[in-house]
Design a protein around this motif. Sequence first.
Motif, short mmCIF file in Angstrom:
data_model
loop_
_atom_site.label_atom_id
_atom_site.label_comp_id
_atom_site.label_asym_id
_atom_site.label_seq_id
_atom_site.Cartn_x
_atom_site.Cartn_y
_atom_site.Cartn_z
N THR A 56 -49.81 71.57 -31.59
CA THR A 56 -50.87 72.28 -31.02
C THR A 56 -51.99 71.15 -30.94
O THR A 56 -52.39 70.28 -31.76
N ASP A 57 -52.32 70.87 -29.47
CA ASP A 57 -53.16 69.71 -29.08
C ASP A 57 -52.77 68.61 -29.56
O ASP A 57 -51.54 68.38 -29.18
N ALA A 58 -53.27 67.88 -30.44
CA ALA A 58 -52.59 66.32 -30.67
C ALA A 58 -52.24 66.30 -32.15
O ALA A 58 -52.02 65.43 -32.76
N GLU A 59 -51.76 67.45 -32.51
CA GLU A 59 -51.22 67.61 -33.91
C GLU A 59 -49.71 68.17 -33.98
O GLU A 59 -49.52 69.17 -33.07
N ALA A 60 -48.85 67.74 -34.64
CA ALA A 60 -47.54 68.36 -34.71
C ALA A 60 -47.17 68.55 -36.04
O ALA A 60 -47.54 67.80 -36.94
N VAL A 93 -49.51 62.74 -29.04
CA VAL A 93 -49.82 63.22 -30.57
C VAL A 93 -50.27 62.10 -31.48
O VAL A 93 -49.71 61.19 -31.64
N THR A 94 -51.23 62.56 -32.33
CA THR A 94 -51.84 61.62 -33.27
C THR A 94 -51.56 62.03 -34.65
O THR A 94 -52.08 60.99 -35.52
N TYR A 95 -51.55 63.25 -34.90
CA TYR A 95 -51.39 63.39 -36.35
C TYR A 95 -50.03 64.40 -36.52
O TYR A 95 -49.75 65.30 -35.86
N PHE A 111 -41.95 56.91 -43.87
CA PHE A 111 -42.40 57.19 -42.46
C PHE A 111 -44.01 56.98 -42.44
O PHE A 111 -44.60 57.30 -41.66
N GLY A 112 -44.59 56.70 -43.60
CA GLY A 112 -46.08 56.34 -43.80
C GLY A 112 -46.85 57.73 -44.04
O GLY A 112 -48.05 57.62 -44.23
N MET A 113 -45.86 58.62 -44.33
CA MET A 113 -46.52 60.06 -44.88
C MET A 113 -47.00 59.99 -46.06
O MET A 113 -46.26 59.48 -47.14
N GLN A 114 -48.19 60.49 -46.49
CA GLN A 114 -48.82 60.60 -47.73
C GLN A 114 -49.10 61.92 -48.08
O GLN A 114 -49.50 62.88 -47.20
N SER A 131 -48.63 64.07 -44.49
CA SER A 131 -49.02 63.56 -43.22
C SER A 131 -49.20 62.24 -42.91
O SER A 131 -49.10 61.41 -43.65
N VAL A 132 -49.21 61.75 -41.53
CA VAL A 132 -49.41 60.53 -41.12
C VAL A 132 -50.13 60.61 -39.90
O VAL A 132 -49.82 61.46 -38.93
N GLU A 133 -51.00 59.70 -39.54
CA GLU A 133 -51.68 59.57 -38.49
C GLU A 133 -50.80 58.56 -37.59
O GLU A 133 -50.11 57.55 -38.06
N LEU A 134 -50.60 59.06 -36.23
CA LEU A 134 -49.69 58.33 -35.43
C LEU A 134 -50.52 57.26 -34.50
O LEU A 134 -51.52 57.80 -33.98
N LYS A 135 -50.02 56.25 -34.54
CA LYS A 135 -50.76 55.26 -33.57
C LYS A 135 -49.79 54.74 -32.34
O LYS A 135 -48.60 54.59 -32.63
N ARG A 136 -50.42 54.83 -31.25
CA ARG A 136 -49.36 54.45 -29.98
C ARG A 136 -49.01 52.84 -29.83
O ARG A 136 -49.53 52.10 -30.30
#
Length: 136
Positions: A56-60, A93-95, A111-114, A131-136
Amino acid sequence: MQIRLISPKATLPIRHRVLWPSKPIEFCQVKEDNLGIHFGVFENDILLCVASVFITDAEARLRKFATLHEHQGRGIGTRMIDHIIESLKQEGVTYFWCDARESAQEFYARFGMQKQGERFFKSGEPYFKMSVELKR
């Protein structure tokens, strides 16, 4: 090992067998399955692992991620999550988040998820949102 897109229906036998074997197979369906992206890991054309992602938008959101018990511990799930994260980054996607079974927290942390918030229960199983913030 090959990761391919699969149909929602193809995910059901593994979801059922791994995640909720004591429930009817319909319990393993997600109402929004037709809106998701479904991945499968194959070895010699045999499906070993499934995962569904809903964007959904920039969130998966990851849902119904399961590897057959007899193939766990071989790095199959790790390859799947790595593949999904790279695909999501390419889509902007960023989140990325999931409801993780308490027993799987360490896996997702790789995977960096907290953890986010307090433990909660689904059908008697303890979970945490991770969750984790994804960086390009």
